[in-house]
Design a protein around this motif. Structure first.
Motif, mmCIF file in Angstrom:
data_model
loop_
_atom_site.group_PDB
_atom_site.id
_atom_site.type_symbol
_atom_site.label_atom_id
_atom_site.label_comp_id
_atom_site.label_asym_id
_atom_site.label_seq_id
_atom_site.Cartn_x
_atom_site.Cartn_y
_atom_site.Cartn_z
ATOM 1 N N SER A 191 42.288 37.197 35.788
ATOM 2 C CA SER A 191 41.860 36.068 36.612
ATOM 3 C C SER A 191 41.455 36.485 38.021
ATOM 4 N N SER A 192 41.785 37.704 38.397
ATOM 5 C CA SER A 192 41.425 38.186 39.739
ATOM 6 C C SER A 192 41.332 39.701 39.712
ATOM 7 N N ASP A 194 42.802 41.600 41.817
ATOM 8 C CA ASP A 194 44.183 42.058 42.027
ATOM 9 C C ASP A 194 44.925 42.203 40.704
#
Length: 360
Positions: A191-192, A194
């Motif tokens: 989702s990111s 990171d």
């Protein structure tokens, strides 16, 4: 607030400037050519680039490269039939200097608007899937993944490879596709950035058990997170599998980078003596036998690198203990390949005259 891509910002600024120049030129172009409206003008000339350029296969390096291909294709099409609309339109372009300037700017804007799709070199179908990781902990990275139920395996949708929007083998690539699980209709999505980098560091790389790989992976993570456009940074691919999906392990490379512009591949192999050359049991062995074992170890390691080059075109940089004492220096080498240089193919405005001058 999301960080801006400075290259995209610069392109958008130039597109805006081109819009203004085209607006200024338009009235005089319509008057000189007798074309009734901007819609007719763009329909006659601007919308034809797919007719004159092999968009499916051409990798177009610059606005002037795009214009060159367009004009060459236009001229060839006009030559084929002297009674065609292509021929009449090309003659009109030859006769109007204002139209020539307008079309040059119009095509330059078209290229900039479609830069990502037009400038990318596309991987061959056989190179559009890579498999990474150790047995029972391996994953696939494909360009356009789809699960084939009949064979219970992942494959690429071949027809969509050229339409793939992110840079191939980049952070944006893995964010778009995720990693697939071999033999199962499952994939890991992120989702990111990171989240992906955490998985990269603490699952993909940590599983290797190498402190050197882990520390280099941490430097890569920090490098990506500090970037203004992390999605455009090439992936640092861990444990590239020579045999692909083959369960029988043959070779793996510690790290691989694939340049998303030219698709060139470079491998990085960390070869400390303790794991690549050390001979644990020498008691009872003659010096000749010890030398023979050492020779076999060395030849096995070299065969690995030659095999990767023959099969995948991967040139491998090898780092030994003296190199591993300075991981920052090794990452500096990696960083050179994480910042691929944009291709340049600079032509001049004179190309308009060179191509459209003379008789058909």
């Amino acid at each position: 607030m999301a960080k801006r891509d400075p290259e995209k910002t610069a392109r958008n600024k130039l597109i805006k400037e081109l819009n203004e120049k085209l607006k200024e030129l338009l009235p005089s172009v319509l008057e000189e050519t007798g074309i009734k409206s901007v819609y007719s003008l763009n329909g006659i000339f601007g919308g034809k680039f797919a007719d004159y350029i092999d968009i499916k296969n051409e990798v177009i390096h610059s606005p002037d490269h795009f214009i060159s291909l367009y004009l060459s294709g236009f001229k060839e099409m006009a030559k084929k039939n002297p009674h065609s609309a292509h021929h009449r339109n090309f003659k009109l372009l030859q006769s109007s200097t204002k139209l020539q300037k307008y079309i040059y700017l119009f095509l330059k804007r078209t290229y900039l608007r479609n830069y990502e799709a037009l400038s990318k070199k596309r991987p061959r179908v056989e190179d559009a899937a890579i498999w990474i990781g150790q047995n029972n902990a391996n994953y696939g990275l494909l360009v356009t993944p789809r699960f084939n139920i009949q064979i219970s395996q992942w494959e690429n949708d071949k027809s969509e490879i050229r339409h793939f929007k992110p840079l191939y083998w980049s952070i944006g690539h893995v964010m778009e596709t995720g990693l697939v699980i071999p033999g199962k209709n499952e994939r890991i999505k992120f989702s990111s950035v990171d989240e992906y980098l955490n998985f990269f560091l603490n699952v993909l790389v940590r599983n290797s058990g190498s402190k050197y790989e882990y520390e280099l992976a941490a430097l890569y993570r920090d490098y990506v997170l500090s970037s203004l456009a992390p999605e455009n940074i090439p992936l640092l691919i861990p444990e590239f599998r020579y045999g692909g999906l083959s369960f029988k392990h043959l070779y793996r490379l510690d790290f691989t980078i694939i340049d998303p512009i030219e698709l060139n591949k470079i491998g990085f192999e960390l070869s400390p003596w303790s794991s690549h050359g050390y001979i644990a049991k020498t008691q009872g062995l003659s010096q000749k036998e010890i030398n023979e074992i050492a020779k076999n170890n060395f030849e096995k390691e070299m065969e690995k690198h030659k095999a990767f080059f023959r099969k995948y075109g991967i040139f491998v940089l090898i780092y030994t203990d003296s190199d591993l004492a300075n991981l920052d220096k090794i990452f500096a080498d990696m960083r050179d390949f994480l910042e691929p240089k944009t291709r340049k193919n600079t032509l001049q405005f004179q190309i308009m005259q060179d191509i459209i001058s003379g008789n058909l």
